[in-house]
Design a protein around this motif. Structure first.
Motif, short mmCIF file in Angstrom:
data_model
loop_
_atom_site.label_atom_id
_atom_site.label_comp_id
_atom_site.label_asym_id
_atom_site.label_seq_id
_atom_site.Cartn_x
_atom_site.Cartn_y
_atom_site.Cartn_z
N THR A 36 0.83 -1.20 0.00
CA THR A 36 0.00 0.00 0.00
C THR A 36 0.86 1.25 0.00
O THR A 36 1.62 1.52 0.94
CB THR A 36 -0.92 0.02 1.24
N GLY A 37 0.76 2.05 -1.08
CA GLY A 37 1.50 3.30 -1.18
C GLY A 37 0.89 4.40 -0.35
O GLY A 37 -0.21 4.25 0.22
N GLU A 38 1.55 5.54 -0.30
CA GLU A 38 1.11 6.64 0.55
C GLU A 38 -0.29 7.12 0.22
O GLU A 38 -1.02 7.56 1.10
CB GLU A 38 2.10 7.80 0.44
N GLU A 39 -0.67 7.08 -1.08
CA GLU A 39 -1.99 7.58 -1.50
C GLU A 39 -2.91 6.44 -1.92
O GLU A 39 -3.93 6.66 -2.57
CB GLU A 39 -1.82 8.56 -2.66
N ASP A 40 -2.56 5.22 -1.54
CA ASP A 40 -3.30 4.04 -1.98
C ASP A 40 -4.30 3.54 -0.94
O ASP A 40 -4.14 3.76 0.27
CB ASP A 40 -2.34 2.88 -2.30
N VAL A 41 -5.29 2.84 -1.46
CA VAL A 41 -6.30 2.17 -0.64
C VAL A 41 -6.26 0.69 -1.01
O VAL A 41 -6.34 0.33 -2.18
CB VAL A 41 -7.70 2.75 -0.92
N ARG A 42 -6.13 -0.16 0.00
CA ARG A 42 -6.20 -1.60 -0.23
C ARG A 42 -7.62 -2.07 0.06
O ARG A 42 -8.19 -1.72 1.10
CB ARG A 42 -5.20 -2.37 0.62
N ILE A 43 -8.18 -2.84 -0.86
CA ILE A 43 -9.60 -3.22 -0.78
C ILE A 43 -9.72 -4.74 -0.78
O ILE A 43 -9.17 -5.41 -1.66
CB ILE A 43 -10.38 -2.64 -1.97
N LYS A 44 -10.42 -5.27 0.20
CA LYS A 44 -10.83 -6.67 0.16
C LYS A 44 -12.05 -6.76 -0.75
O LYS A 44 -13.08 -6.13 -0.49
CB LYS A 44 -11.20 -7.17 1.55
N ILE A 45 -11.92 -7.50 -1.86
CA ILE A 45 -13.00 -7.57 -2.82
C ILE A 45 -14.07 -8.55 -2.34
O ILE A 45 -13.76 -9.70 -1.98
CB ILE A 45 -12.47 -7.98 -4.20
N LEU A 46 -15.31 -8.08 -2.32
CA LEU A 46 -16.44 -8.93 -1.90
C LEU A 46 -17.25 -9.39 -3.10
O LEU A 46 -17.68 -10.54 -3.15
CB LEU A 46 -17.32 -8.17 -0.92
N TYR A 47 -17.46 -8.49 -4.08
CA TYR A 47 -18.24 -8.83 -5.27
C TYR A 47 -17.59 -8.19 -6.50
O TYR A 47 -16.91 -7.16 -6.41
CB TYR A 47 -19.68 -8.31 -5.16
N CYS A 48 -17.83 -8.81 -7.65
CA CYS A 48 -17.39 -8.21 -8.90
C CYS A 48 -18.39 -8.54 -10.00
O CYS A 48 -18.75 -9.71 -10.20
CB CYS A 48 -16.01 -8.74 -9.31
N GLY A 49 -18.86 -7.51 -10.68
CA GLY A 49 -19.79 -7.69 -11.79
C GLY A 49 -19.10 -8.28 -13.00
O GLY A 49 -17.89 -8.14 -13.20
N VAL A 50 -19.89 -8.95 -13.83
CA VAL A 50 -19.41 -9.55 -15.08
C VAL A 50 -20.00 -8.74 -16.23
O VAL A 50 -21.22 -8.66 -16.38
CB VAL A 50 -19.83 -11.03 -15.19
N CYS A 51 -19.13 -8.15 -17.04
CA CYS A 51 -19.54 -7.29 -18.13
C CYS A 51 -19.33 -8.01 -19.46
O CYS A 51 -18.39 -8.81 -19.59
CB CYS A 51 -18.72 -6.01 -18.10
N HIS A 52 -20.18 -7.71 -20.44
CA HIS A 52 -20.01 -8.32 -21.76
C HIS A 52 -18.64 -8.00 -22.35
O HIS A 52 -18.05 -8.80 -23.08
CB HIS A 52 -21.11 -7.84 -22.72
N SER A 53 -18.09 -6.84 -21.99
CA SER A 53 -16.77 -6.49 -22.50
C SER A 53 -15.68 -7.40 -21.96
O SER A 53 -14.59 -7.50 -22.55
CB SER A 53 -16.44 -5.03 -22.18
N ASP A 54 -15.94 -8.08 -20.84
CA ASP A 54 -14.97 -9.04 -20.33
C ASP A 54 -14.72 -10.16 -21.34
O ASP A 54 -13.60 -10.67 -21.46
CB ASP A 54 -15.44 -9.65 -19.00
N ILE A 55 -15.77 -10.55 -22.06
CA ILE A 55 -15.62 -11.60 -23.06
C ILE A 55 -14.76 -11.11 -24.21
O ILE A 55 -13.86 -11.80 -24.68
CB ILE A 55 -17.01 -12.07 -23.56
N HIS A 56 -15.03 -9.90 -24.69
CA HIS A 56 -14.19 -9.31 -25.74
C HIS A 56 -12.74 -9.22 -25.27
O HIS A 56 -11.80 -9.41 -26.04
CB HIS A 56 -14.68 -7.92 -26.11
N SER A 57 -12.58 -8.91 -23.98
CA SER A 57 -11.24 -8.66 -23.46
C SER A 57 -10.40 -9.93 -23.38
O SER A 57 -9.23 -9.95 -23.77
CB SER A 57 -11.33 -8.01 -22.08
N ILE A 58 -10.98 -11.02 -22.86
CA ILE A 58 -10.17 -12.22 -22.66
C ILE A 58 -9.79 -12.87 -23.99
O ILE A 58 -8.83 -13.64 -24.05
CB ILE A 58 -10.86 -13.25 -21.75
N THR A 59 -10.51 -12.56 -25.06
CA THR A 59 -10.13 -13.06 -26.39
C THR A 59 -9.34 -12.01 -27.17
O THR A 59 -8.97 -12.23 -28.31
CB THR A 59 -11.39 -13.46 -27.18
N ASN A 60 -9.10 -10.85 -26.53
CA ASN A 60 -8.34 -9.74 -27.12
C ASN A 60 -8.91 -9.30 -28.47
O ASN A 60 -8.18 -9.01 -29.42
CB ASN A 60 -6.86 -10.10 -27.27
#
Length: 366
Positions: A36-60
């Motif tokens: 964690t840097g001086e201006e950073d926030v560390r976040i414990k991730i609880l949920y993450c949405g799935v976007c259609h762009s994720d599919i485009h992204s993983i196939t580049n």
């Protein structure tokens, strides 16, 4: 390698699911995030949405992302640590991270709250960060983000339904606000009742405008009219219905991510109307110029819009909480993600997948 944000701490082990090369599948992935840097926030991730762009992204599909690619730009969770120069957050705060984790902060766009258009904008996944490392997204157990790019969730908004708003929500909210789509004298069309479109209907109705959903799937008529409150529903292949609705809409927001004809949509617009493209088609779309300029159906514009800046995203989250605007979600375990991608490609979700990171990611650890 340059250390980021003044941190003197060692990298911290992290775990998530990633595509190690352009692929249609994700698998467990071990990596490290900076301390964690001086201006950073560390976040414990609880949920993450799935976007259609994720599919485009993983196939580049777009050709500019960096691999290994770990998706996730609709992140919600809890602050666990802050740097000594952080002023806006403290451990225990409920927060989120959207599509951006960096920008130059000095250009004209940044000075007007449009970090999302900054030429030096850094995406939250698949980009090169300031220290030369690859940015990894929210399909993981934690993140470290500069406090500028952290969004605060109001206490009355659940984090599972709040996560998709960080992309889908602001994507629909931003063009409506920019075009002044407020009040009963305005008429907006929403093309595609999917993860973006259904949220758009909810925002539009909260602004008091008349809403017409344009869809290819007759099966979504009931949801559009009865569940989300749209005023009318038009099948996109119903030529007679399209003809009757010509020259009636002040704006249309097009969320469709597959090839589809634009001239019928342009015909639905009033003079001076705007067709706003927020979906990215898998094939180039044809844009005939004649319908944009000729008498009676001309003087119309076709524009693009991409998410929103940080100030606007926070404004949208606060507005959504105050007006009880939340997406319809299906919560899934991390191990279901590849099946979720298959279903999302087929339009088989009503209306947004959200990964329960906190309760399911660790069970998949190797």
């Amino acid at each position: 390698m340059e250390k980021r944000g003044g941190t003197t701490e060692h990298p911290v082990k992290a775990f998530g699911w990633a595509a190690t090369k352009p692929s249609s599948h994700l698998s467990p992935f071990h990596f490290s995030r900076w301390g964690t840097g001086e201006e950073d926030v560390r976040i414990k991730i609880l949920y993450c949405g799935v976007c259609h762009s994720d599919i485009h992204s993983i196939t580049n599909d777009w050709g500019f992302l960096v691999f290994p690619f770990l998706p996730g730009h609709e992140v919600s969770g809890e602050v666990t640590q802050v740097g000594n120069r952080v002023t806006r957050f403290k451990p225990g705060d409920r927060v989120g991270v959207g599509c951006l984790v960096g920008a130059c902060h000095t250009c004209d766009d940044c000075s007007h709250g449009l970090e999302n258009y900054c030429l030096k904008m850094i995406l939250s996944c698949g980009a090169i960060d300031r220290d030369g490392t690859v940015t990894y997204g929210g399909y993981s157990d934690h993140m470290v983000v500069n406090e500028r790019y952290v969004i605060r969730f109001p206490d009355n908004m659940r984090l599972d339904v709040g996560a998709p708003l960080l992309c889908a929500g602001v994507t629909m909210y931003s063009p409506m606000k920019r075009l002044g789509l407020v009040g009963p004298e305005k008429h907006v069309g929403i093309v595609g009742l999917g993860g973006l479109g259904h949220v758009g209907v909810k925002f539009a109705k909260s602004f008091g405008v008349k809403v017409t959903v344009v869809e290819i799937d007759e099966g979504k008529r009931t949801d559009a009219l009865d569940k989300f409150g749209a005023d009318s529903f038009i099948l996109s292949n119903d030529e007679e219905a399209i003809k009757e609705a010509m020259n009636t809409m002040d704006a249309i927001i097009d969320t469709v991510a597959t090839y589809h004809p634009l001239p019928p949509l342009i015909g639905l617009l009033k003079t001076r109307g705007a067709l706003v493209m927020v979906g990215v088609s898998d094939k180039p779309l044809e844009l005939p110029v004649l319908p944009l300029v000729i008498v009676r159906i001309g003087r119309k514009s076709v524009v693009g819009s991409m998410i929103g800046g940080l100030k606007e995203t926070q404004e949208m989250i606060d507005y959504a909480a105050n007006h009880n605007i939340t997406p319809e979600i299906e919560v899934i375990p991390m191990s279901y993600i590849n099946t979720a991608f298959d279903r999302l490609s087929k339009g088989d979700v009503r209306y947004r997948f959200v990964i329960d990171i906190a309760n399911t990611l660790q069970s998949t650890n190797l």
